[in-house]
Design an enzyme around this catalytic site. Structure first.
Site, mmCIF file in Angstrom:
data_model
loop_
_atom_site.group_PDB
_atom_site.id
_atom_site.type_symbol
_atom_site.label_atom_id
_atom_site.label_comp_id
_atom_site.label_asym_id
_atom_site.label_seq_id
_atom_site.Cartn_x
_atom_site.Cartn_y
_atom_site.Cartn_z
ATOM 1 N N LYS A 49 0.822 -1.214 0.000
ATOM 2 C CA LYS A 49 0.000 0.000 0.000
ATOM 3 C C LYS A 49 0.854 1.262 0.000
ATOM 4 O O LYS A 49 0.634 2.178 -0.805
ATOM 5 C CB LYS A 49 -0.920 0.002 1.235
ATOM 6 C CG LYS A 49 -1.850 -1.181 1.359
ATOM 7 C CD LYS A 49 -2.721 -1.089 2.594
ATOM 8 C CE LYS A 49 -1.943 -1.093 3.897
ATOM 9 N NZ LYS A 49 -1.163 -2.326 4.127
ATOM 10 N N SER A 88 -7.088 -0.694 7.201
ATOM 11 C CA SER A 88 -8.547 -0.481 7.236
ATOM 12 C C SER A 88 -9.283 -1.792 6.970
ATOM 13 O O SER A 88 -9.888 -1.974 5.921
ATOM 14 C CB SER A 88 -8.964 0.605 6.247
ATOM 15 O OG SER A 88 -8.311 0.527 5.005
#
Length: 578
Positions: free
Chosen positions: A19, A87
């Site tokens: 990410k 998340s």
């Protein structure tokens, strides 16, 4: 921006899935399309905005709502907010999507077994051992998005491939305009340093005197030759943007992703290794005097971090090897088992300058280029004498640039490499007789070789950017040793990064040789004929000739250069040549 409205790109995925790497690449690319970017990295947010939150479901949701709130404010201002956080829960992500509106969710998908093999921080292993509770993917769930705008399979897609698909989706959504390719305007000056600012950590005047008075009472760490070289190159800005030896956060990300914690490309860890017993007597938050190999106190470390690295992981990732036959791996294993991190200040140069008539600092080479009116400068790194093949590629590079920085490494090398004084005589003679004097600057790079192949090639290019170069020559097996790397692995390493991230253009050359067919220097691209029509020698063959008192053929090396090597070999009893 296509409509002048802001938007959010939300990266989600398990720990280690890529990410932050993709987020940093996107953050570097969007400004080229006229988009202002603000980045919200999950790890950084937890140390500031969400400091004190734990990892319960409630705390995780609170953390994501805080990230989403800030991202929404950024988007309302007309900018792009890029978030990179695990998340893990679908419901809270979808809540942010509804609240923000202009939202692009990027799922970094990677199988868990791949992530566990990549696990440089050892987090998955600790979670499996029960040392970390509630770890996403092990004993806490991760809920993949049902309909993300982009899925990047980071186990089989390169970062550049993933970035290209993200950009294509942003164009399709109308969030950014397709990239136009206007002619690049002429540069007003030299390329900026890496990170935008040339670091200078030397203290002068009254500040230097005060530091000298203070160091007498400080605990002391003595540097080896590599550590002393690294300290000087931090101090003079060659390693910009580094202001000291890396902390664990920068180190781990560099080892894993070839990036600093900020996302800036950086491929080699710059660390200060000390024995465990020395580290134990040092206190975090204190100052440590740094001594040169000969015992002079030359600087101060502001100690903010101390950790024990996993050297096997570092060896595999940085050198692509764990065999101590690799000199970089051998050095790594012989060095101290604890790393110290923090910013440094220098009182004087750690190593006595060799060849003081030549520039060794980025500020000096930049001034030399400016004085000559150069803007496009090509750097050539070498730890060997320049033979005809090197001469050929540097002159090819000169055809498309304003000038050449011939930049030999004069720091620590491995046994068998030619001594710097012999090489310098070769360079001086070659430049005097065979290069235009107004097109070449001979400078010094007082660094230690790491022999890290592809990673070191990227590193060498970034350092030459700091010295003022716009281009960098990458030949065959750059920074390689033995058979540890493929012939052109170093060249392919540059393809992993966007040109805008590197800020320096690699000039990739194939192996050059003397062709008996064309009667001159050539490569596979420019000369017909098989191996029997090519005159080239290996380092072993050159050493055998020199030991026998014979000169290499003039098609391989200029006779004057070969004579210097022959005299040095015979006079010193070395079997050193290249």
């Amino acid at each position: 921006m296509a409509s002048g409205e802001g938007f959010v790109v939300w990266f989600t995925g398990l720990s280690g899935s890529g990410k932050s790497t993709l987020a940093a690449m996107l953050a570097a690319e969007l400004p080229r399309r006229g988009v202002h970017v603000e980045s919200l990295d999950g790890d950084v947010v937890r140390t500031h905005l969400s400091k004190g939150l734990g990892f319960s479901r409630e705390d995780r949701d609170t953390n994501i709502r805080r990230i989403g709130f800030v991202a929404r404010l950024v988007a309302r201002s007309g900018a792009c907010a890029i978030t990179a956080a695990i998340s893990p829960y679908r419901e809270i992500r979808d809540e942010q999507r509804r609240a923000i509106g202009r939202f692009c969710e990027v799922y970094c998908e990677c199988p868990l077994d791949v992530l566990e093999r990549r696990d440089i921080k050892g987090l998955y292993a600790r979670a499996r051992a029960g040392e970390i509770k509630g770890f996403t993917g092990v004993d806490d769930p991760y809920e993949p998005p049902r309909s993300p705008e982009v899925i990047v399979h980071t186990d089989r897609e390169s970062p550049r491939e993933g970035l290209a698909r993200i950009l294509a989706k942003l164009e399709e959504l109308g969030y950014v305009r397709p990239m136009a390719q206007p002619a690049e305007p002429a540069r007003a000056g030299l390329a900026p340093p890496h990170g935008g600012e040339l670091v200078d950590r030397f203290v002068r005047g009254d500040a230097r005197q005060r530091l000298l008075e203070r160091v007498a009472g400080l605990p002391r760490v003595r540097l080896d030759e590599r550590g002393a070289s690294d300290l000087e190159l931090i101090g003079n800005g060659a390693y910009s943007p580094l202001k000291g030896f890396m902390t664990s956060r920068d180190y781990l990300r560099v080892v894993r992703e070839r990036r600093l914690e900020s996302g800036l490309v950086w491929s080699i860890p710059i660390t200060l290794a000390v024995p465990g017993e020395d580290a134990a007597r040092l206190s975090l938050g204190s100052e440590v005097a740094l001594a040169s190999p000969d015992g002079r106190v030359v600087g101060v470390l502001e100690l903010v971090d101390r950790w024990t690295p996993d050297k096997e992981v570092e060896a595999r990732n940085v050198y692509g090897a764990t065999d101590e036959g690799h000199p970089g791996v051998a050095y790594l294993r012989s060095s101290g088992d604890v790393y110290l991190g923090g910013e440094v200040w220098l009182i004087e140069r750690p190593l006595s300058p060799q060849f003081p008539e030549y520039p060794r600092d980025p500020a000096a080479t930049r001034a030399a280029f400016e004085a000559r009116g150069w803007r496009r400068v090509v750097g050539f790194q070498t730890r060997n004498p320049i033979h005809r093949a090197h001469e050929h590629i540097t002159k090819c590079a000169l055809e498309i640039t304003d000038g050449l920085l011939l930049h030999p490494l004069v720091g620590a090398t491995k046994a068998g490499d030619i001594p710097a004084d012999v090489r310098m005589r070769c360079y001086e003679l070659l430049l005097e007789k065979y290069y235009p004097a107004d097109r070449v600057v001979l400078g010094l790079y007082p660094a230690a070789m790491r022999y890290a192949g592809p990673r070191e090639a990227i590193f060498h290019a970034l350092v030459r950017k700091n010295y003022g170069c716009s281009h960098f020559i990458v030949g065959r097996d750059h920074a390689g040793v033995g058979r540890f790397y493929g012939t052109y692995d170093a060249q392919r390493a540059f393809d992993d990064f966007l040109p805008s991230e590197l800020g320096i253009e690699p000039l990739k050359f194939e192996e050059a040789f003397w062709s008996t067919v064309v009667g001159g220097m050539a490569t596979d691209k420019t000369a017909p004929g098989g191996p029997e029509t090519r005159i080239t020698l290996s380092g072993t063959q050159v050493r055998e000739l020199l030991r026998a008192g014979k000169l290499p053929p003039p098609e391989f090396s200029r006779p004057e250069v070969a004579q210097i090597l022959l005299s040095a070999t015979q006079g010193r009893g070395h079997d050193q040549a290249a």
